[in-house]
Design an enzyme around this catalytic site. Sequence first.
Site, PDB file in Angstrom:
ATOM      1  N   ASP A  32     -35.692  11.895  -3.935  1.00 17.29           N
ATOM      2  CA  ASP A  32     -35.933  12.355  -2.565  1.00 17.29           C
ATOM      3  C   ASP A  32     -37.210  11.649  -2.111  1.00 17.29           C
ATOM      4  O   ASP A  32     -38.291  11.895  -2.652  1.00 17.29           O
ATOM      5  CB  ASP A  32     -36.112  13.873  -2.585  1.00 17.29           C
ATOM      6  CG  ASP A  32     -36.353  14.454  -1.204  1.00 17.29           C
ATOM      7  OD1 ASP A  32     -36.752  13.706  -0.288  1.00 17.29           O
ATOM      8  OD2 ASP A  32     -36.154  15.677  -1.045  1.00 17.29           O
ATOM      9  N   ASP A  71     -31.318  13.126  -0.884  1.00 18.84           N
ATOM     10  CA  ASP A  71     -31.595  12.289  -2.061  1.00 18.84           C
ATOM     11  C   ASP A  71     -30.912  10.936  -1.957  1.00 18.84           C
ATOM     12  O   ASP A  71     -29.703  10.872  -1.715  1.00 18.84           O
ATOM     13  CB  ASP A  71     -31.115  13.002  -3.319  1.00 18.84           C
ATOM     14  CG  ASP A  71     -31.842  14.318  -3.504  1.00 18.84           C
ATOM     15  OD1 ASP A  71     -33.080  14.280  -3.608  1.00 18.84           O
ATOM     16  OD2 ASP A  71     -31.183  15.370  -3.501  1.00 18.84           O
ATOM     17  N   TYR A 108     -40.253  14.355   6.859  1.00 16.24           N
ATOM     18  CA  TYR A 108     -40.682  15.467   6.013  1.00 16.24           C
ATOM     19  C   TYR A 108     -40.631  15.075   4.529  1.00 16.24           C
ATOM     20  O   TYR A 108     -39.683  14.417   4.083  1.00 16.24           O
ATOM     21  CB  TYR A 108     -39.796  16.698   6.260  1.00 16.24           C
ATOM     22  CG  TYR A 108     -40.370  17.898   5.569  1.00 16.24           C
ATOM     23  CD1 TYR A 108     -41.510  18.516   6.066  1.00 16.24           C
ATOM     24  CD2 TYR A 108     -39.828  18.360   4.381  1.00 16.24           C
ATOM     25  CE1 TYR A 108     -42.086  19.576   5.413  1.00 16.24           C
ATOM     26  CE2 TYR A 108     -40.397  19.424   3.718  1.00 16.24           C
ATOM     27  CZ  TYR A 108     -41.529  20.027   4.234  1.00 16.24           C
ATOM     28  OH  TYR A 108     -42.107  21.075   3.570  1.00 16.24           O
ATOM     29  N   ASN A 122     -40.662   3.271 -17.610  1.00 18.30           N
ATOM     30  CA  ASN A 122     -39.513   4.180 -17.584  1.00 18.30           C
ATOM     31  C   ASN A 122     -39.797   5.274 -16.551  1.00 18.30           C
ATOM     32  O   ASN A 122     -40.847   5.898 -16.572  1.00 18.30           O
ATOM     33  CB  ASN A 122     -39.344   4.799 -18.982  1.00 18.30           C
ATOM     34  CG  ASN A 122     -38.029   5.525 -19.121  1.00 18.30           C
ATOM     35  OD1 ASN A 122     -37.685   6.365 -18.297  1.00 18.30           O
ATOM     36  ND2 ASN A 122     -37.290   5.190 -20.164  1.00 18.30           N
ATOM     37  N   TYR A 260     -43.166  24.692  -7.951  1.00 19.45           N
ATOM     38  CA  TYR A 260     -41.943  24.331  -7.236  1.00 19.45           C
ATOM     39  C   TYR A 260     -42.244  23.191  -6.268  1.00 19.45           C
ATOM     40  O   TYR A 260     -43.147  23.266  -5.468  1.00 19.45           O
ATOM     41  CB  TYR A 260     -41.381  25.532  -6.444  1.00 19.45           C
ATOM     42  CG  TYR A 260     -40.183  25.092  -5.635  1.00 19.45           C
ATOM     43  CD1 TYR A 260     -38.996  24.767  -6.278  1.00 19.45           C
ATOM     44  CD2 TYR A 260     -40.269  24.921  -4.263  1.00 19.45           C
ATOM     45  CE1 TYR A 260     -37.910  24.303  -5.572  1.00 19.45           C
ATOM     46  CE2 TYR A 260     -39.179  24.459  -3.540  1.00 19.45           C
ATOM     47  CZ  TYR A 260     -38.005  24.151  -4.204  1.00 19.45           C
ATOM     48  OH  TYR A 260     -36.930  23.669  -3.502  1.00 19.45           O
ATOM     49  N   LYS A 263     -35.948  20.762  -5.573  1.00 18.88           N
ATOM     50  CA  LYS A 263     -35.036  20.998  -6.689  1.00 18.88           C
ATOM     51  C   LYS A 263     -34.745  19.677  -7.401  1.00 18.88           C
ATOM     52  O   LYS A 263     -35.100  18.611  -6.919  1.00 18.88           O
ATOM     53  CB  LYS A 263     -33.752  21.617  -6.153  1.00 18.88           C
ATOM     54  CG  LYS A 263     -33.366  23.009  -6.531  1.00 18.88           C
ATOM     55  CD  LYS A 263     -33.840  23.609  -7.699  1.00 18.88           C
ATOM     56  CE  LYS A 263     -33.745  24.729  -8.506  1.00 18.88           C
ATOM     57  NZ  LYS A 263     -35.000  25.350  -8.843  1.00 18.88           N
ATOM     58  N   ASP A 264     -34.037  19.760  -8.525  1.00 17.07           N
ATOM     59  CA  ASP A 264     -33.879  18.562  -9.352  1.00 17.07           C
ATOM     60  C   ASP A 264     -32.685  17.701  -8.958  1.00 17.07           C
ATOM     61  O   ASP A 264     -32.600  16.550  -9.326  1.00 17.07           O
ATOM     62  CB  ASP A 264     -33.773  18.997 -10.813  1.00 17.07           C
ATOM     63  CG  ASP A 264     -34.869  19.982 -11.125  1.00 17.07           C
ATOM     64  OD1 ASP A 264     -36.030  19.562 -11.124  1.00 17.07           O
ATOM     65  OD2 ASP A 264     -34.577  21.171 -11.295  1.00 17.07           O
ATOM     66  N   LYS A 274      -7.742   7.477 -20.016  1.00 20.71           N
ATOM     67  CA  LYS A 274      -7.423   6.913 -21.335  1.00 20.71           C
ATOM     68  C   LYS A 274      -7.997   7.770 -22.475  1.00 20.71           C
ATOM     69  O   LYS A 274      -7.432   8.788 -22.768  1.00 20.71           O
ATOM     70  CB  LYS A 274      -7.918   5.460 -21.383  1.00 20.71           C
ATOM     71  CG  LYS A 274      -7.332   4.640 -22.487  1.00 20.71           C
ATOM     72  CD  LYS A 274      -5.934   4.147 -22.239  1.00 20.71           C
ATOM     73  CE  LYS A 274      -5.465   3.286 -23.389  1.00 20.71           C
ATOM     74  NZ  LYS A 274      -4.001   3.297 -23.519  1.00 20.71           N
TER      75      LYS A 274
HETATM   76  P1  13P Z   1     -34.851  19.321  -1.975  1.00 19.59           P
HETATM   77  O1  13P Z   1     -35.111  19.579  -3.427  1.00 19.59           O
HETATM   78  O2  13P Z   1     -33.493  18.790  -1.751  1.00 19.59           O
HETATM   79  O3  13P Z   1     -35.916  18.460  -1.392  1.00 19.59           O
HETATM   80  O4  13P Z   1     -34.866  20.708  -1.208  1.00 19.59           O
HETATM   81  C1  13P Z   1     -36.031  21.458  -1.267  1.00 19.59           C
HETATM   82  C2  13P Z   1     -36.026  22.716  -0.495  1.00 19.59           C
HETATM   83  O5  13P Z   1     -36.985  23.454  -0.666  1.00 19.59           O
HETATM   84  C3  13P Z   1     -34.935  23.073   0.416  1.00 19.59           C
HETATM   85  O6  13P Z   1     -35.174  24.317   1.052  1.00 19.59           O
HETATM   86 MG    MG Z   2     -36.303  17.260   0.094  1.00 19.48          MG
HETATM   87 MG    MG Z   3     -32.701  16.988  -2.465  1.00 17.47          MG
END
Ligand code: 13P
Ligand code: MG
Ligand code: MG
Length: 402
Positions: A32, A71, A108, A122, A260, A263-264, A274
């Site tokens: 993101d 993302d 944002y 990496n 926080y 999210k991941d 196959k």
């Molecule tokens: P993302 O992890 O997709 O950036 O979303 C974060 C979020 O807090 C949505 O409310």
């Molecule tokens: Mg985001």
């Molecule tokens: Mg996201």
Amino acid sequence: MAASRKRPRTNQSPTQNIIPKNELTVTVIKADCGSMGGHTQPSSGMLKLVEDYIAIRPWVIDYKITHTGDDIAIITTHKEGTGSAQVHKDCRNAFDIAAAKASKEGLYGAGQDLFPTSPSGNVRGTGPGVAEITFELLPKHRPAESIAIFAADKCGPGAYNQALYQSFADPSRSSGFLLAPDISKGFTFVIEDMNHKVSRGAAATHRKVRLNSPEDNVAILALLRNIDRYGVAEIRSRVFPEETSVAVSTDRLHNITGIYQGKDDPVMIIRNQKIFPALEEVIDPFRLVSLVTGDARGSHTMPLMPVAINTPVAGSYCVPLVTCLAVSVNGEGKFSEFVDIFANVAWDRYRGLALEKADIMRQQAPFGVGMASQEEISYTGLKILQDKLEKKFALEREVTRK
Ligand code: 13P
Ligand code: MG
Ligand code: MG
């Protein structure tokens, strides 16, 4: 995490580790880098810059740039092997360029998933999610290379657990177990403890367990049901142990930052057909629109809705999204055209089902299962409030009247 064939290649440069000519790596890296008007989607300017940069990298055999919600995913084929510093560095550079553009456009969360890089190059543990598989191109037992690439937004890596269990461990849901002898023998699940943290500066380690389906199915289920802690890193064939079918990005952002920070939003590669389950068997469980941890502020429980590639997040409370591209790879490592699986009319009904489930979950508001588990919540501001309130509690002696 990465799925490699024969030798571990992580953190090794191509000169240290000669990759056999007939081996190909598919790498999917997502991040993101910023989005328009909230956590919706990247701008067209950002996507163009990523594409312009990746298109001319000398190692790239073929590529595709997509987005799922906010993302950006860089999908490439190459001969550098898994964990290639060059591949990871170049993808990180592309994301940095997109983040600079997002910042200039006033978007944002510019650079949201981009933390300081490690000297090795990496990108693991620095924010972006990585799924990679290296395999021999078109051996006798696999005369055509068929791949599905999934990306999900507003959820954690455990979002794929139910689908993977049903496709790769449950003969009652996946008829390939009954109809194809190579599949009946089962698969090895490599399951990662996503709570494992590595202190800054220490060598990168992953805490994993290998379990064989079908005999370990109960143990596999016991772990995978906990979608916040355990995720599938890889799934391998038992008939051809060198062959990896599945690789999922299992990085947790809160393990990197301690708070926080989005999210991941995991990416996943599934080599199918196959010796592996068929495409229809790996997409079928997405009809169930599983309840997953994620959505608004990553802190609730909502259904995973299958959608077309390049869909923005626009649903109530950021209902989590998953996309799936099906593609073939030829003997030169080049992609065919991509089939946008969940864009098909066949999935309209399940989008409707996801929205119905989302309405029911929203009726819960933050009560009980409406919100994410306490473990997940503990990386948010709610923990501060809970800790403050904890201090206000006092013991009151029960009065007994005689
Ligand atoms: P993302 O992890 O997709 O950036 O979303 C974060 C979020 O807090 C949505 O409310
Ligand atoms: Mg985001
Ligand atoms: Mg996201």
